[in-house]
Write a protein that holds these residues in place. Structure first.
Motif, mmCIF file in Angstrom:
data_model
loop_
_atom_site.group_PDB
_atom_site.id
_atom_site.type_symbol
_atom_site.label_atom_id
_atom_site.label_comp_id
_atom_site.label_asym_id
_atom_site.label_seq_id
_atom_site.Cartn_x
_atom_site.Cartn_y
_atom_site.Cartn_z
ATOM 1 N N MET A 60 -1.742 -3.488 -3.544
ATOM 2 C CA MET A 60 -2.291 -4.436 -2.572
ATOM 3 C C MET A 60 -2.627 -3.762 -1.247
ATOM 4 O O MET A 60 -3.646 -4.060 -0.625
ATOM 5 C CB MET A 60 -1.302 -5.573 -2.352
ATOM 6 C CG MET A 60 -1.125 -6.472 -3.570
ATOM 7 S SD MET A 60 0.321 -7.563 -3.425
ATOM 8 C CE MET A 60 -0.156 -8.574 -2.024
ATOM 9 N N ASP A 61 -1.752 -2.841 -0.815
ATOM 10 C CA ASP A 61 -1.947 -2.172 0.474
ATOM 11 C C ASP A 61 -2.793 -0.906 0.370
ATOM 12 O O ASP A 61 -3.140 -0.305 1.388
ATOM 13 C CB ASP A 61 -0.590 -1.804 1.081
ATOM 14 C CG ASP A 61 0.213 -3.021 1.504
ATOM 15 O OD1 ASP A 61 -0.376 -4.110 1.604
ATOM 16 O OD2 ASP A 61 1.434 -2.871 1.723
ATOM 17 N N MET A 62 -3.078 -0.480 -0.879
ATOM 18 C CA MET A 62 -3.800 0.767 -1.105
ATOM 19 C C MET A 62 -3.070 1.962 -0.494
ATOM 20 O O MET A 62 -3.681 2.920 -0.017
ATOM 21 C CB MET A 62 -5.227 0.696 -0.555
ATOM 22 C CG MET A 62 -6.124 -0.301 -1.268
ATOM 23 S SD MET A 62 -6.734 0.282 -2.886
ATOM 24 C CE MET A 62 -5.659 -0.610 -4.028
ATOM 25 N N ASP A 63 -1.726 1.895 -0.495
ATOM 26 C CA ASP A 63 -0.936 3.018 -0.007
ATOM 27 C C ASP A 63 -1.036 4.181 -0.990
ATOM 28 O O ASP A 63 -0.978 3.978 -2.215
ATOM 29 C CB ASP A 63 0.529 2.621 0.165
ATOM 30 C CG ASP A 63 0.767 1.799 1.418
ATOM 31 O OD1 ASP A 63 -0.071 1.880 2.343
ATOM 32 O OD2 ASP A 63 1.778 1.086 1.477
ATOM 33 N N THR A 64 -1.143 5.382 -0.468
ATOM 34 C CA THR A 64 -1.321 6.546 -1.338
ATOM 35 C C THR A 64 -0.067 7.390 -1.508
ATOM 36 O O THR A 64 -0.029 8.262 -2.381
ATOM 37 C CB THR A 64 -2.461 7.435 -0.814
ATOM 38 O OG1 THR A 64 -2.153 7.829 0.531
ATOM 39 C CG2 THR A 64 -3.789 6.684 -0.835
ATOM 40 N N THR A 65 0.941 7.179 -0.663
ATOM 41 C CA THR A 65 2.198 7.921 -0.817
ATOM 42 C C THR A 65 3.384 6.979 -0.674
ATOM 43 O O THR A 65 3.343 6.013 0.073
ATOM 44 C CB THR A 65 2.335 9.037 0.240
ATOM 45 O OG1 THR A 65 2.206 8.476 1.558
ATOM 46 C CG2 THR A 65 1.311 10.123 0.039
ATOM 47 N N ARG A 66 4.414 7.283 -1.436
ATOM 48 C CA ARG A 66 5.701 6.598 -1.338
ATOM 49 C C ARG A 66 6.777 7.583 -1.776
ATOM 50 O O ARG A 66 6.645 8.252 -2.795
ATOM 51 C CB ARG A 66 5.739 5.349 -2.226
ATOM 52 C CG ARG A 66 7.091 4.609 -2.152
ATOM 53 C CD ARG A 66 7.110 3.353 -2.989
ATOM 54 N NE ARG A 66 6.242 2.315 -2.485
ATOM 55 C CZ ARG A 66 6.558 1.487 -1.496
ATOM 56 N NH1 ARG A 66 7.735 1.599 -0.892
ATOM 57 N NH2 ARG A 66 5.703 0.560 -1.107
ATOM 58 N N ARG A 67 7.840 7.627 -1.000
ATOM 59 C CA ARG A 67 8.963 8.527 -1.319
ATOM 60 C C ARG A 67 8.487 9.971 -1.515
ATOM 61 O O ARG A 67 8.873 10.648 -2.463
ATOM 62 C CB ARG A 67 9.713 8.034 -2.554
ATOM 63 C CG ARG A 67 10.388 6.678 -2.352
ATOM 64 C CD ARG A 67 10.897 6.097 -3.646
ATOM 65 N NE ARG A 67 11.484 4.774 -3.439
ATOM 66 C CZ ARG A 67 11.747 3.906 -4.422
ATOM 67 N NH1 ARG A 67 11.467 4.221 -5.667
ATOM 68 N NH2 ARG A 67 12.273 2.739 -4.142
ATOM 69 N N HIS A 68 7.594 10.390 -0.608
ATOM 70 C CA HIS A 68 7.146 11.781 -0.547
ATOM 71 C C HIS A 68 6.300 12.216 -1.740
ATOM 72 O O HIS A 68 6.170 13.417 -1.978
ATOM 73 C CB HIS A 68 8.347 12.731 -0.408
ATOM 74 C CG HIS A 68 9.247 12.387 0.732
ATOM 75 N ND1 HIS A 68 8.950 12.685 2.038
ATOM 76 C CD2 HIS A 68 10.454 11.743 0.757
ATOM 77 C CE1 HIS A 68 9.922 12.248 2.826
ATOM 78 N NE2 HIS A 68 10.835 11.664 2.083
ATOM 79 N N ARG A 69 5.703 11.279 -2.464
ATOM 80 C CA ARG A 69 4.796 11.662 -3.538
ATOM 81 C C ARG A 69 3.733 10.582 -3.731
ATOM 82 O O ARG A 69 3.826 9.496 -3.166
ATOM 83 C CB ARG A 69 5.551 11.924 -4.838
ATOM 84 C CG ARG A 69 6.260 10.733 -5.428
ATOM 85 C CD ARG A 69 6.913 11.130 -6.739
ATOM 86 N NE ARG A 69 7.463 9.988 -7.431
ATOM 87 C CZ ARG A 69 7.807 10.008 -8.707
ATOM 88 N NH1 ARG A 69 7.650 11.108 -9.428
ATOM 89 N NH2 ARG A 69 8.302 8.940 -9.275
ATOM 90 N N ALA A 70 2.727 10.904 -4.543
ATOM 91 C CA ALA A 70 1.606 9.991 -4.744
ATOM 92 C C ALA A 70 2.069 8.681 -5.382
ATOM 93 O O ALA A 70 2.952 8.679 -6.256
ATOM 94 C CB ALA A 70 0.553 10.654 -5.626
ATOM 95 N N THR A 71 1.503 7.572 -4.933
ATOM 96 C CA THR A 71 1.841 6.280 -5.525
ATOM 97 C C THR A 71 1.275 6.201 -6.942
ATOM 98 O O THR A 71 0.304 6.882 -7.291
ATOM 99 C CB THR A 71 1.289 5.132 -4.682
ATOM 100 O OG1 THR A 71 -0.088 5.381 -4.369
ATOM 101 C CG2 THR A 71 2.066 4.996 -3.382
ATOM 102 N N ALA A 72 1.882 5.343 -7.741
ATOM 103 C CA ALA A 72 1.540 5.281 -9.167
ATOM 104 C C ALA A 72 0.077 4.941 -9.413
ATOM 105 O O ALA A 72 -0.558 5.496 -10.312
ATOM 106 C CB ALA A 72 2.441 4.265 -9.860
#
Length: 338
Positions: free
Chosen positions: A100-112
């Protein structure tokens, strides 16, 4: 918070994460191969190619479920189905939230979704949610399944409110707090209630621990929103000022948007514009938030929510050791250890 209390929270989270990891892996392994790959990546079990990896979330919600079971007089292990279920729900919500947010990183790595695509991430999130409902049923109490379903409804309402706020030209503080109550606090309250329910606690104790989890969840979200603006990327795993870059109407932003000052009016004018926030503007907008006192107010409100959480533990007849650990977890959520 003292180092000893901080260590006790870290130790509890680590121990409980290790306890439920085999259960989480078994649940994910039951999925079809495509959804299994994405779900396991989201949970930190493997990398994009399916090779073993290390590193996952903090495990706050499973910890709450199992410690609350112990606090209510039961064995922590009776809450394993609840701990697994809430972690699966949390992972489902993060998968969809990143889309939904188009976030590209989470927890220091690429989002799924950036690795496997939008469709794969959405479907894997759906699969995780269904797994959660299956796991809570293993607890053998219909009340627990009903409670988890109700909390998921509240979480989804919070997600919907978050999406609506993102489209709106402005946001009120009340709307931002209501969104946080659904998006974050609902599952924290649910984790606490589920642990107590599976431990066979009275309705009063379930209610007290649920309220504790609600206030703790708000404290946690307030601190998370502070980090989204002022946090160190090495700690957050996201770029500096990530919430500012995405024009996210988090709680500090909502507070500042209605602040009756030149800085507040300037900020409101900028947020009402549809223009993307440039890298150069991040520092300017962050300074405006500070001039409105958004950082100070948010930190103080996190402290107040922590105190409200602690008040629910008094006189509830909880196990003393587990009660002290719950107090330490509340302080951790409010950022007193930072």
């Amino acid at each position: 918070m003292t180092a000893t209390r901080t260590d006790s929270v870290s130790d509890a989270m680590r121990s409980i994460s290790q306890r439920i990891e085999p259960e989480l892996r078994a649940a994910v392994d039951a999925l079809d191969e495509r959804n299994r790959l994405v779900a396991g990546y989201q949970l930190g079990f493997w990398d994009a190619e399916g090779e073993p990896a290390t590193g996952s979330g903090k495990g706050l919600r499973p910890t709450l479920a199992m410690v609350c079971a112990g606090a209510a007089g039961g064995d922590r292990d009776v809450a394993v189905p609840a701990a697994v279920a809430v972690e699966l729900v949390h992972s489902f919500s993060l998968l969809h939230d990143d889309v939904m947010d188009m976030d590209t990183t989470r927890r220091h790595r690429a989002t799924a979704w950036t690795v496997y695509g939008l469709d794969a991430a959405i479907l894997a999130g759906d699969a995780l949610l269904l797994l959660a409902m299956q796991k809570i049923a293993e607890g053998g109490r219909a009340e627990a399944a009903e409670r988890l379903a109700a909390d998921v409804h509240r979480l989804l309402a919070g997600q919907a409110a978050d999406a609506e706020l993102e489209r709106a030209p402005t946001a009120t503080l009340a709307a931002a707090m209501d969104m946080a109550a659904g998006k974050t606090a609902a599952l924290c309250a649910g984790a606490c209630a589920l642990g107590a329910i599976l431990a066979g606690a009275s309705a009063e104790v379930v209610g007290r621990l649920s309220a504790y989890g609600h206030h703790l969840g708000l404290a946690y979200q307030l601190r998370d929103d502070l980090l989204g603006v002022w946090g160190d990327p090495r700690q957050t795993g996201k770029p500096v000022g990530s919430d500012v870059r995405s024009r996210k109407k988090s709680i500090p932003v909502a507070y500042a948007l209605q602040h009756d000052s030149a800085a507040g009016r300037r900020l409101a004018a900028r947020y009402s514009s549809g223009d993307p926030v440039t890298v150069q503007e991040v520092a300017v907008i962050t300074a405006l938030l500070h001039q409105c006192g958004a950082d100070e107010w948010t930190a103080e409100r996190a402290e107040a929510e922590c105190e409200a959480a602690l008040a629910q533990l008094d006189g509830a007849g909880l196990d003393p050791g587990e009660r002290d650990l719950l107090a330490a977890i509340a302080a951790f959520a409010a950022g007193r250890d930072r």
